[in-house]
Design a protein around this motif. Structure first.
Motif, PDB file in Angstrom:
ATOM      1  N   GLU A   1       0.979  -0.937   0.104  1.00  0.00           N
ATOM      2  CA  GLU A   1       0.047  -0.051   0.124  1.00  0.00           C
ATOM      3  C   GLU A   1       0.839   1.326   0.233  1.00  0.00           C
ATOM      4  O   GLU A   1       1.693   1.122   0.849  1.00  0.00           O
ATOM      5  CB  GLU A   1      -0.873  -0.048   1.305  1.00  0.00           C
ATOM      6  N   TYR A   2       0.578   2.141  -0.906  1.00  0.00           N
ATOM      7  CA  TYR A   2       1.105   3.497  -0.961  1.00  0.00           C
ATOM      8  C   TYR A   2       0.271   4.586  -0.836  1.00  0.00           C
ATOM      9  O   TYR A   2      -0.962   4.614  -1.132  1.00  0.00           O
ATOM     10  CB  TYR A   2       1.749   3.582  -2.261  1.00  0.00           C
ATOM     11  N   ILE A   3       0.938   5.587   0.063  1.00  0.00           N
ATOM     12  CA  ILE A   3      -0.110   6.932   0.239  1.00  0.00           C
ATOM     13  C   ILE A   3       0.867   7.712  -0.029  1.00  0.00           C
ATOM     14  O   ILE A   3       1.779   8.239   0.346  1.00  0.00           O
ATOM     15  CB  ILE A   3      -0.558   7.080   1.777  1.00  0.00           C
ATOM     16  N   PHE A   4       0.421   8.681  -1.157  1.00  0.00           N
ATOM     17  CA  PHE A   4       1.150  10.051  -1.505  1.00  0.00           C
ATOM     18  C   PHE A   4       0.528  11.264  -0.904  1.00  0.00           C
ATOM     19  O   PHE A   4      -0.513  11.046  -0.850  1.00  0.00           O
ATOM     20  CB  PHE A   4       1.170   9.822  -3.039  1.00  0.00           C
ATOM     21  N   LYS A   5       1.724  12.345  -1.036  1.00  0.00           N
ATOM     22  CA  LYS A   5       1.198  13.549  -0.500  1.00  0.00           C
ATOM     23  C   LYS A   5       0.727  14.223  -1.793  1.00  0.00           C
ATOM     24  O   LYS A   5       1.027  13.845  -2.796  1.00  0.00           O
ATOM     25  CB  LYS A   5       2.342  14.117   0.122  1.00  0.00           C
ATOM     26  N   PRO A   6      -0.301  15.119  -1.593  1.00  0.00           N
ATOM     27  CA  PRO A   6      -1.002  15.235  -0.499  1.00  0.00           C
ATOM     28  C   PRO A   6      -1.996  14.230  -0.289  1.00  0.00           C
ATOM     29  O   PRO A   6      -2.449  13.485  -0.764  1.00  0.00           O
ATOM     30  CB  PRO A   6      -1.990  16.695  -0.672  1.00  0.00           C
ATOM     31  N   PHE A   7      -2.183  13.785   1.171  1.00  0.00           N
ATOM     32  CA  PHE A   7      -3.322  12.816   1.330  1.00  0.00           C
ATOM     33  C   PHE A   7      -4.154  13.153   2.130  1.00  0.00           C
ATOM     34  O   PHE A   7      -4.251  14.245   2.919  1.00  0.00           O
ATOM     35  CB  PHE A   7      -2.258  11.712   2.226  1.00  0.00           C
ATOM     36  N   ASP A   8      -5.383  12.347   2.467  1.00  0.00           N
ATOM     37  CA  ASP A   8      -6.508  12.730   3.196  1.00  0.00           C
ATOM     38  C   ASP A   8      -6.289  11.974   4.668  1.00  0.00           C
ATOM     39  O   ASP A   8      -5.691  10.724   4.560  1.00  0.00           O
ATOM     40  CB  ASP A   8      -7.721  11.847   2.380  1.00  0.00           C
ATOM     41  N   ASP A  31      10.159  11.154   3.259  1.00  0.00           N
ATOM     42  CA  ASP A  31       9.794  12.350   3.282  1.00  0.00           C
ATOM     43  C   ASP A  31      11.158  13.047   3.102  1.00  0.00           C
ATOM     44  O   ASP A  31      11.989  12.775   3.882  1.00  0.00           O
ATOM     45  CB  ASP A  31       8.967  13.009   4.533  1.00  0.00           C
ATOM     46  N   ASP A  32      11.196  14.294   2.415  1.00  0.00           N
ATOM     47  CA  ASP A  32      12.399  15.222   2.782  1.00  0.00           C
ATOM     48  C   ASP A  32      12.490  16.017   3.768  1.00  0.00           C
ATOM     49  O   ASP A  32      13.486  16.625   4.141  1.00  0.00           O
ATOM     50  CB  ASP A  32      12.656  15.887   1.289  1.00  0.00           C
ATOM     51  N   ASP A  33      11.434  16.072   4.629  1.00  0.00           N
ATOM     52  CA  ASP A  33      11.266  16.945   5.820  1.00  0.00           C
ATOM     53  C   ASP A  33      11.804  16.015   7.175  1.00  0.00           C
ATOM     54  O   ASP A  33      10.630  15.391   7.392  1.00  0.00           O
ATOM     55  CB  ASP A  33       9.940  17.631   6.082  1.00  0.00           C
ATOM     56  N   ARG A  34      12.581  16.081   7.874  1.00  0.00           N
ATOM     57  CA  ARG A  34      13.003  15.524   8.874  1.00  0.00           C
ATOM     58  C   ARG A  34      12.189  15.402   9.941  1.00  0.00           C
ATOM     59  O   ARG A  34      11.827  14.711  10.563  1.00  0.00           O
ATOM     60  CB  ARG A  34      14.429  15.803   9.401  1.00  0.00           C
ATOM     61  N   ARG A  53      13.095   4.640   7.736  1.00  0.00           N
ATOM     62  CA  ARG A  53      13.008   5.895   7.170  1.00  0.00           C
ATOM     63  C   ARG A  53      13.928   6.061   5.893  1.00  0.00           C
ATOM     64  O   ARG A  53      14.902   5.636   5.873  1.00  0.00           O
ATOM     65  CB  ARG A  53      13.613   6.806   8.436  1.00  0.00           C
ATOM     66  N   ALA A  54      13.447   6.911   5.305  1.00  0.00           N
ATOM     67  CA  ALA A  54      13.976   7.475   4.033  1.00  0.00           C
ATOM     68  C   ALA A  54      13.797   9.018   3.808  1.00  0.00           C
ATOM     69  O   ALA A  54      12.893   9.355   3.884  1.00  0.00           O
ATOM     70  CB  ALA A  54      13.834   6.533   2.511  1.00  0.00           C
ATOM     71  N   ASP A  55      15.109   9.730   3.488  1.00  0.00           N
ATOM     72  CA  ASP A  55      14.902  10.943   3.114  1.00  0.00           C
ATOM     73  C   ASP A  55      14.409  11.416   1.689  1.00  0.00           C
ATOM     74  O   ASP A  55      14.151  12.629   1.356  1.00  0.00           O
ATOM     75  CB  ASP A  55      16.313  11.786   3.397  1.00  0.00           C
ATOM     76  N   ASN A  56      14.496  10.453   0.943  1.00  0.00           N
ATOM     77  CA  ASN A  56      14.135  10.716  -0.589  1.00  0.00           C
ATOM     78  C   ASN A  56      13.694   9.515  -1.384  1.00  0.00           C
ATOM     79  O   ASN A  56      14.042   8.180  -0.925  1.00  0.00           O
ATOM     80  CB  ASN A  56      15.298  11.604  -1.299  1.00  0.00           C
ATOM     81  N   GLY A  57      13.238   9.446  -2.587  1.00  0.00           N
ATOM     82  CA  GLY A  57      12.985   8.479  -3.144  1.00  0.00           C
ATOM     83  C   GLY A  57      14.061   7.329  -3.325  1.00  0.00           C
ATOM     84  O   GLY A  57      13.532   6.022  -3.748  1.00  0.00           O
ATOM     85  N   ALA A  63      16.497   1.141   0.322  1.00  0.00           N
ATOM     86  CA  ALA A  63      15.943   0.511   1.657  1.00  0.00           C
ATOM     87  C   ALA A  63      14.991  -0.701   1.367  1.00  0.00           C
ATOM     88  O   ALA A  63      14.945  -1.963   1.967  1.00  0.00           O
ATOM     89  CB  ALA A  63      15.200   1.377   2.392  1.00  0.00           C
ATOM     90  N   MET A  64      14.051  -0.677   0.071  1.00  0.00           N
ATOM     91  CA  MET A  64      13.177  -1.724   0.006  1.00  0.00           C
ATOM     92  C   MET A  64      14.041  -2.870  -0.573  1.00  0.00           C
ATOM     93  O   MET A  64      13.457  -4.026  -0.609  1.00  0.00           O
ATOM     94  CB  MET A  64      12.240  -1.188  -1.035  1.00  0.00           C
ATOM     95  N   GLU A  65      15.207  -2.585  -1.220  1.00  0.00           N
ATOM     96  CA  GLU A  65      15.836  -3.770  -1.680  1.00  0.00           C
ATOM     97  C   GLU A  65      16.323  -4.814  -0.345  1.00  0.00           C
ATOM     98  O   GLU A  65      16.459  -6.060  -0.608  1.00  0.00           O
ATOM     99  CB  GLU A  65      17.006  -3.517  -2.468  1.00  0.00           C
ATOM    100  N   THR A  66      16.345  -4.113   0.732  1.00  0.00           N
ATOM    101  CA  THR A  66      16.837  -4.997   1.668  1.00  0.00           C
ATOM    102  C   THR A  66      16.003  -5.381   3.046  1.00  0.00           C
ATOM    103  O   THR A  66      15.911  -6.311   3.441  1.00  0.00           O
ATOM    104  CB  THR A  66      18.256  -4.242   2.397  1.00  0.00           C
ATOM    105  N   VAL A  67      15.049  -4.398   2.887  1.00  0.00           N
ATOM    106  CA  VAL A  67      13.944  -4.607   3.898  1.00  0.00           C
ATOM    107  C   VAL A  67      12.668  -4.568   3.424  1.00  0.00           C
ATOM    108  O   VAL A  67      12.483  -3.108   2.862  1.00  0.00           O
ATOM    109  CB  VAL A  67      14.065  -3.457   5.242  1.00  0.00           C
ATOM    110  N   ARG A  68      11.699  -5.347   3.630  1.00  0.00           N
ATOM    111  CA  ARG A  68      10.450  -5.016   2.787  1.00  0.00           C
ATOM    112  C   ARG A  68       9.403  -4.607   3.766  1.00  0.00           C
ATOM    113  O   ARG A  68       8.951  -5.302   4.800  1.00  0.00           O
ATOM    114  CB  ARG A  68       9.750  -6.613   2.338  1.00  0.00           C
TER     115      ARG A  68
END
Length: 70
Positions: A1-8, A31-34, A53-57, A63-68
């Motif tokens: 499941e993915y939720i993109f900004k802006p989100f409800d 998110d790029d905002d810590r 956590r990831a700061d960017n795409g 991260a998804m390559e090592t941890v699902r």
């Protein structure tokens, strides 16, 4: 499941509640905002949800390559 900004917010809350029913949940926060990452991570961890956590795409894809995440 993915939720993109802006989100409800209601949609996000519904998704989080449904994940809480799962025995082992891991969420990837991107998110790029810590400050937003800190806030979301705190909220999830209070509910016993493991976070990644990831700061960017690019970092998220790595991260998804090592941890699902769920």
């Amino acid at each position: 499941e993915y939720i993109f900004k802006p989100f409800d917010v209601d949609h996000l809350a519904t998704k989080v509640k449904s994940m809480l029913d799962s025995p082992s949940v891991r969420v990837l926060l991107v998110d790029d905002d810590r400050m937003i990452l800190d806030l979301l991570e705190s909220m999830y961890q209070e509910k016993g949800i493991s976070t990644i956590r990831a700061d960017n795409g690019i970092d998220a894809l790595e991260a998804m390559e090592t941890v699902r995440p769920n």
